[in-house]
Design a protein around this motif. Sequence first.
Motif, PDB file in Angstrom:
ATOM      1  N   LEU A 212       0.825  -1.214   0.000  1.00 24.86           N
ATOM      2  CA  LEU A 212       0.000   0.000   0.000  1.00 24.86           C
ATOM      3  C   LEU A 212       0.856   1.259   0.000  1.00 24.86           C
ATOM      4  N   VAL A 213       1.986   1.223   0.682  1.00 25.44           N
ATOM      5  CA  VAL A 213       2.870   2.388   0.723  1.00 25.44           C
ATOM      6  C   VAL A 213       3.626   2.528  -0.588  1.00 25.44           C
ATOM      7  N   ALA A 214       4.054   1.409  -1.161  1.00 24.15           N
ATOM      8  CA  ALA A 214       4.847   1.449  -2.387  1.00 24.15           C
ATOM      9  C   ALA A 214       4.001   1.821  -3.615  1.00 24.15           C
ATOM     10  N   TYR A 215       2.750   1.461  -3.589  1.00 22.19           N
ATOM     11  CA  TYR A 215       1.878   1.713  -4.730  1.00 22.19           C
ATOM     12  C   TYR A 215       0.640   2.469  -4.250  1.00 22.19           C
ATOM     13  N   PRO A 216       0.719   3.808  -4.150  1.00 20.54           N
ATOM     14  CA  PRO A 216      -0.359   4.624  -3.565  1.00 20.54           C
ATOM     15  C   PRO A 216      -1.751   4.451  -4.170  1.00 20.54           C
ATOM     16  N   PRO A 217      -1.910   4.252  -5.489  1.00 21.33           N
ATOM     17  CA  PRO A 217      -3.284   4.064  -5.989  1.00 21.33           C
ATOM     18  C   PRO A 217      -3.981   2.847  -5.375  1.00 21.33           C
ATOM     19  N   LEU A 218      -3.206   1.866  -4.969  1.00 23.67           N
ATOM     20  CA  LEU A 218      -3.785   0.690  -4.331  1.00 23.67           C
ATOM     21  C   LEU A 218      -4.433   1.065  -2.998  1.00 23.67           C
ATOM     22  N   PHE A 219      -3.851   2.061  -2.324  1.00 22.01           N
ATOM     23  CA  PHE A 219      -4.421   2.537  -1.061  1.00 22.01           C
ATOM     24  C   PHE A 219      -5.805   3.127  -1.288  1.00 22.01           C
ATOM     25  N   ASP A 220      -5.958   3.878  -2.360  1.00 16.46           N
ATOM     26  CA  ASP A 220      -7.273   4.462  -2.676  1.00 16.46           C
ATOM     27  C   ASP A 220      -8.307   3.377  -2.966  1.00 16.46           C
TER      28      ASP A 220
ATOM     29  N   ALA B 294      -8.224   0.264  -1.822  1.00 14.23           N
ATOM     30  CA  ALA B 294      -8.506  -0.419  -0.555  1.00 14.23           C
ATOM     31  C   ALA B 294      -9.416   0.427   0.328  1.00 14.23           C
ATOM     32  N   LEU B 295      -9.179   1.722   0.351  1.00 11.96           N
ATOM     33  CA  LEU B 295      -9.993   2.620   1.170  1.00 11.96           C
ATOM     34  C   LEU B 295     -11.433   2.674   0.668  1.00 11.96           C
ATOM     35  N   SER B 296     -11.609   2.752  -0.633  1.00  9.91           N
ATOM     36  CA  SER B 296     -12.977   2.794  -1.160  1.00  9.91           C
ATOM     37  C   SER B 296     -13.688   1.453  -0.932  1.00  9.91           C
ATOM     38  N   GLY B 297     -12.965   0.351  -1.062  1.00 10.85           N
ATOM     39  CA  GLY B 297     -13.565  -0.961  -0.799  1.00 10.85           C
ATOM     40  C   GLY B 297     -13.961  -1.114   0.652  1.00 10.85           C
ATOM     41  N   THR B 298     -13.116  -0.634   1.548  1.00 10.35           N
ATOM     42  CA  THR B 298     -13.418  -0.700   2.975  1.00 10.35           C
ATOM     43  C   THR B 298     -14.627   0.158   3.317  1.00 10.35           C
TER      44      THR B 298
END
Length: 58
Positions: free
Chosen positions: A13-21, A23-27
Amino acid sequence: MMRILFGLVLALLVAYPPLFDIALSGTTKAASYPPLLAFAVGVILWPGLARRVKRWVK
């Protein structure tokens, strides 16, 4: 094992920031769907409840 998996997910998640977005929207979507929340709570709490009931039966 769980610490390693958690660390890998966190690093990803830190290395690939779009993945964080994503994950956040899914959560957020999952948290706004009550049946999914009830299922998740049941999955998390079931082992402890089953052990407690087994102790009562003995």
